[in-house]
Design a protein around this motif. Sequence first.
Motif, PDB file in Angstrom:
ATOM      1  N   LYS A 152       0.834  -1.193   0.000  1.00 13.12           N
ATOM      2  CA  LYS A 152       0.000   0.000   0.000  1.00 13.12           C
ATOM      3  C   LYS A 152       0.872   1.249   0.000  1.00 13.12           C
ATOM      4  CE  LYS A 152      -3.824  -2.334   2.327  1.00 13.12           C
ATOM      5  NZ  LYS A 152      -4.737  -2.352   3.503  1.00 13.12           N
ATOM      6  N   THR A 153       0.210   2.390  -0.125  1.00 10.51           N
ATOM      7  CA  THR A 153       0.930   3.651  -0.277  1.00 10.51           C
ATOM      8  C   THR A 153       1.858   3.928   0.906  1.00 10.51           C
ATOM      9  OG1 THR A 153      -0.835   4.596  -1.631  1.00 10.51           O
ATOM     10  CG2 THR A 153       0.681   6.136  -0.561  1.00 10.51           C
ATOM     11  N   LEU A 154       1.357   3.776   2.135  1.00  7.49           N
ATOM     12  CA  LEU A 154       2.186   4.049   3.310  1.00  7.49           C
ATOM     13  C   LEU A 154       3.363   3.085   3.391  1.00  7.49           C
ATOM     14  CD1 LEU A 154      -0.454   4.892   6.077  1.00  7.49           C
ATOM     15  CD2 LEU A 154       1.048   6.454   4.822  1.00  7.49           C
ATOM     16  N   GLU A 155       3.151   1.847   2.964  1.00 13.27           N
ATOM     17  CA  GLU A 155       4.247   0.881   2.944  1.00 13.27           C
ATOM     18  C   GLU A 155       5.296   1.277   1.923  1.00 13.27           C
ATOM     19  OE1 GLU A 155       2.170  -2.684   2.080  1.00 13.27           O
ATOM     20  OE2 GLU A 155       1.669  -3.121   4.168  1.00 13.27           O
ATOM     21  N   ALA A 156       4.845   1.806   0.783  1.00  9.44           N
ATOM     22  CA  ALA A 156       5.782   2.274  -0.237  1.00  9.44           C
ATOM     23  C   ALA A 156       6.619   3.435   0.284  1.00  9.44           C
ATOM     24  CB  ALA A 156       5.018   2.692  -1.495  1.00  9.44           C
ATOM     25  N   VAL A 157       5.977   4.347   1.027  1.00  7.40           N
ATOM     26  CA  VAL A 157       6.704   5.488   1.607  1.00  7.40           C
ATOM     27  C   VAL A 157       7.734   4.995   2.611  1.00  7.40           C
ATOM     28  CG1 VAL A 157       6.485   7.555   3.028  1.00  7.40           C
ATOM     29  CG2 VAL A 157       4.797   7.087   1.253  1.00  7.40           C
ATOM     30  N   ARG A 158       7.348   4.028   3.445  1.00  8.23           N
ATOM     31  CA  ARG A 158       8.281   3.485   4.434  1.00  8.23           C
ATOM     32  C   ARG A 158       9.473   2.798   3.767  1.00  8.23           C
ATOM     33  NH1 ARG A 158       3.574   2.184   7.644  1.00  8.23           N
ATOM     34  NH2 ARG A 158       3.473   0.118   6.689  1.00  8.23           N
ATOM     35  N   ASP A 159       9.219   2.083   2.670  1.00  8.85           N
ATOM     36  CA  ASP A 159      10.309   1.408   1.958  1.00  8.85           C
ATOM     37  C   ASP A 159      11.317   2.422   1.416  1.00  8.85           C
ATOM     38  OD1 ASP A 159       9.261  -1.043   2.449  1.00  8.85           O
ATOM     39  OD2 ASP A 159       8.288  -1.278   0.487  1.00  8.85           O
ATOM     40  N   ILE A 160      10.810   3.515   0.848  1.00 11.05           N
ATOM     41  CA  ILE A 160      11.698   4.560   0.320  1.00 11.05           C
ATOM     42  C   ILE A 160      12.492   5.189   1.457  1.00 11.05           C
ATOM     43  CG2 ILE A 160      11.782   6.811  -0.833  1.00 11.05           C
ATOM     44  CD1 ILE A 160       9.268   5.978  -2.375  1.00 11.05           C
ATOM     45  N   PHE A 161      11.803   5.469   2.555  1.00  5.48           N
ATOM     46  CA  PHE A 161      12.455   6.111   3.703  1.00  5.48           C
ATOM     47  C   PHE A 161      13.525   5.205   4.316  1.00  5.48           C
ATOM     48  CE2 PHE A 161      12.769   7.488   8.140  1.00  5.48           C
ATOM     49  CZ  PHE A 161      12.962   8.852   7.964  1.00  5.48           C
ATOM     50  N   ARG A 162      13.237   3.892   4.412  1.00  3.01           N
ATOM     51  CA  ARG A 162      14.208   2.955   4.985  1.00  3.01           C
ATOM     52  C   ARG A 162      15.459   2.847   4.120  1.00  3.01           C
ATOM     53  NH1 ARG A 162      10.045  -0.963   5.205  1.00  3.01           N
ATOM     54  NH2 ARG A 162       8.817  -0.855   7.123  1.00  3.01           N
ATOM     55  N   SER A 163      15.282   2.804   2.821  1.00  2.00           N
ATOM     56  CA  SER A 163      16.423   2.577   1.925  1.00  2.00           C
ATOM     57  C   SER A 163      17.256   3.826   1.684  1.00  2.00           C
ATOM     58  CB  SER A 163      15.934   2.032   0.580  1.00  2.00           C
ATOM     59  OG  SER A 163      15.059   2.960  -0.042  1.00  2.00           O
ATOM     60  N   SER A 164      16.619   5.011   1.666  1.00  2.00           N
ATOM     61  CA  SER A 164      17.354   6.231   1.293  1.00  2.00           C
ATOM     62  C   SER A 164      17.162   7.399   2.244  1.00  2.00           C
ATOM     63  CB  SER A 164      16.939   6.669  -0.126  1.00  2.00           C
ATOM     64  OG  SER A 164      17.085   5.625  -1.055  1.00  2.00           O
ATOM     65  N   GLY A 165      16.378   7.230   3.288  1.00  2.00           N
ATOM     66  CA  GLY A 165      16.155   8.338   4.205  1.00  2.00           C
ATOM     67  C   GLY A 165      15.192   9.358   3.633  1.00  2.00           C
ATOM     68  N   ILE A 166      15.082  10.497   4.320  1.00  2.00           N
ATOM     69  CA  ILE A 166      14.144  11.531   3.905  1.00  2.00           C
ATOM     70  C   ILE A 166      14.489  12.088   2.529  1.00  2.00           C
ATOM     71  CG2 ILE A 166      15.427  13.414   4.997  1.00  2.00           C
ATOM     72  CD1 ILE A 166      11.577  13.036   4.857  1.00  2.00           C
ATOM     73  N   LEU A 167      15.793  12.151   2.209  1.00  2.00           N
ATOM     74  CA  LEU A 167      16.195  12.670   0.897  1.00  2.00           C
ATOM     75  C   LEU A 167      15.804  11.722  -0.226  1.00  2.00           C
ATOM     76  CD1 LEU A 167      19.730  14.191   1.635  1.00  2.00           C
ATOM     77  CD2 LEU A 167      17.534  15.376   1.397  1.00  2.00           C
ATOM     78  N   GLY A 168      15.522  10.457   0.108  1.00  2.00           N
ATOM     79  CA  GLY A 168      15.082   9.515  -0.916  1.00  2.00           C
ATOM     80  C   GLY A 168      13.772   9.925  -1.553  1.00  2.00           C
ATOM     81  N   LEU A 169      12.952  10.672  -0.816  1.00  2.00           N
ATOM     82  CA  LEU A 169      11.690  11.153  -1.365  1.00  2.00           C
ATOM     83  C   LEU A 169      11.899  12.231  -2.419  1.00  2.00           C
ATOM     84  CD1 LEU A 169       9.612  11.350   1.938  1.00  2.00           C
ATOM     85  CD2 LEU A 169       9.371   9.670   0.111  1.00  2.00           C
ATOM     86  N   TYR A 170      13.143  12.746  -2.524  1.00  2.00           N
ATOM     87  CA  TYR A 170      13.461  13.760  -3.530  1.00  2.00           C
ATOM     88  C   TYR A 170      14.363  13.200  -4.629  1.00  2.00           C
ATOM     89  CZ  TYR A 170      11.207  17.521  -0.979  1.00  2.00           C
ATOM     90  OH  TYR A 170      10.259  18.328  -0.389  1.00  2.00           O
ATOM     91  N   THR A 171      14.289  11.888  -4.823  1.00  2.00           N
ATOM     92  CA  THR A 171      15.034  11.266  -5.919  1.00  2.00           C
ATOM     93  C   THR A 171      14.572  11.852  -7.255  1.00  2.00           C
ATOM     94  OG1 THR A 171      15.252   9.196  -4.678  1.00  2.00           O
ATOM     95  CG2 THR A 171      15.548   9.081  -7.062  1.00  2.00           C
ATOM     96  N   GLY A 172      15.525  12.317  -8.047  1.00  2.00           N
ATOM     97  CA  GLY A 172      15.191  12.915  -9.347  1.00  2.00           C
ATOM     98  C   GLY A 172      14.616  14.310  -9.250  1.00  2.00           C
ATOM     99  N   PHE A 173      14.882  15.011  -8.115  1.00  2.00           N
ATOM    100  CA  PHE A 173      14.244  16.320  -7.904  1.00  2.00           C
ATOM    101  C   PHE A 173      14.670  17.359  -8.935  1.00  2.00           C
ATOM    102  CE2 PHE A 173      14.440  20.615  -6.049  1.00  2.00           C
ATOM    103  CZ  PHE A 173      13.078  20.838  -5.918  1.00  2.00           C
ATOM    104  N   ARG A 174      15.942  17.374  -9.316  1.00  2.00           N
ATOM    105  CA  ARG A 174      16.385  18.394 -10.286  1.00  2.00           C
ATOM    106  C   ARG A 174      15.602  18.286 -11.590  1.00  2.00           C
ATOM    107  NH1 ARG A 174      22.776  17.776 -10.502  1.00  2.00           N
ATOM    108  NH2 ARG A 174      22.113  15.589 -10.460  1.00  2.00           N
ATOM    109  N   LEU A 175      15.387  17.055 -12.028  1.00  2.00           N
ATOM    110  CA  LEU A 175      14.613  16.860 -13.254  1.00  2.00           C
ATOM    111  C   LEU A 175      13.147  17.234 -13.030  1.00  2.00           C
ATOM    112  CD1 LEU A 175      16.114  13.455 -14.424  1.00  2.00           C
ATOM    113  CD2 LEU A 175      16.404  15.674 -15.541  1.00  2.00           C
ATOM    114  N   HIS A 176      12.644  16.913 -11.867  1.00  2.00           N
ATOM    115  CA  HIS A 176      11.259  17.265 -11.533  1.00  2.00           C
ATOM    116  C   HIS A 176      11.088  18.788 -11.501  1.00  2.00           C
ATOM    117  CE1 HIS A 176       7.325  16.756  -9.523  1.00  2.00           C
ATOM    118  NE2 HIS A 176       7.672  17.849  -8.861  1.00  2.00           N
ATOM    119  N   PHE A 177      12.042  19.481 -10.869  1.00  2.00           N
ATOM    120  CA  PHE A 177      11.992  20.938 -10.775  1.00  2.00           C
ATOM    121  C   PHE A 177      12.041  21.570 -12.165  1.00  2.00           C
ATOM    122  CE2 PHE A 177      14.205  25.020 -10.648  1.00  2.00           C
ATOM    123  CZ  PHE A 177      13.487  25.723  -9.683  1.00  2.00           C
TER     124      PHE A 177
END
Length: 338
Positions: free
Chosen positions: A166-191
């Motif tokens: 589920k969505t919350l599990e997906a968020v936890r997986d990203i956070f566990r593997s890369s920390g809070i900055l993992g949620l900004y993977t690809g941010f320069r391209l997104h910006f």
Amino acid sequence: MSERRPGKYLFDSAALNESLKSNKAVVCALSASYISTFAGYPLDSIKSRLQTTKQRVSIPRLALTVYQEEGIVGFYRGIWIPLITISFVRAASFTIYSRTKEYFRDRHWLSRNRIFDVSAVGGISGALSGSLISFASAPFELVKVRRQLEYSIASSKGIRLEKAPKTLEAVRDIFRSSGILGLYTGFRLHFLRDTLGTALYFFEYDGFRYIMGRHASGEQGQTPLWLPIPASVVPFFCGSLAGVTSWALIYPLDVVKTKVQQRALAGERKRGVVETFRRLIRGPDPDHPKPLLKGIARLYQGLGVSALRSVTTHGLLWTFFDLTASYIDRLPGPANRE
């Protein structure tokens, strides 16, 4: 003295009307965004899958595969992300866009009623809106991409999913593997994508509305003789046209962004933007590159369904935006500022 009916004075209608008028951009953006997002999300999901698949596959065949493997739910996987975040992303985006236009108007900058001035103000307002909103929207879009590509990401890891997290599990997986900055993977391209894309979008939309007869006051006038369409169709026509053309221009950037994010989420070796772009165009073997035209076609894979999504989403967005705005304008009370 006449007896008051129960419920008649439970709220102050004048205060409600005033609140709706003073927050018109937010109310219009919210109501229109929910409808357009729900209508266009299945096409957005197919678009993400087409961008990341290594084999050429037709849209009907991919849609059938998704349905057979995941059911109807597969087309709406991750929809709660945009439905929840739309409440502040679109509302904030349209508010920044509207307030920036007001700022220019109050100072009489680019105030001559001609297409260049109208489009330029729209483009500048859109660029400011897109760049600021990208800081808040990037984590949510990454999670949306993760949810849409759950099965392909698991497949690249050699895992067969029986049930997608589920969505919350997906968020936890990203956070566990890369920390809070993992949620900004690809941010320069997104910006970059959001700044350029939103600038182009509003630049084109305001320009098209000017061509289709909208006055400086915001009222819709007569449409041109060479395209005498009903005034009620103008928002859908201009929104669809602006959405398709602006998206087509930045589509390669979105493909690279999605590919970079997919590899990062799958834990594969990180590749830079230039390398990712080159491999998409010429293939993985530098000694035996793919034909250039075939590589460009690969880069635009999924553009057809994305264009259809843009027509649906942005056409409905502006149609319901204008309908809601017209309703609010007709409410009794002091006129609001556009």
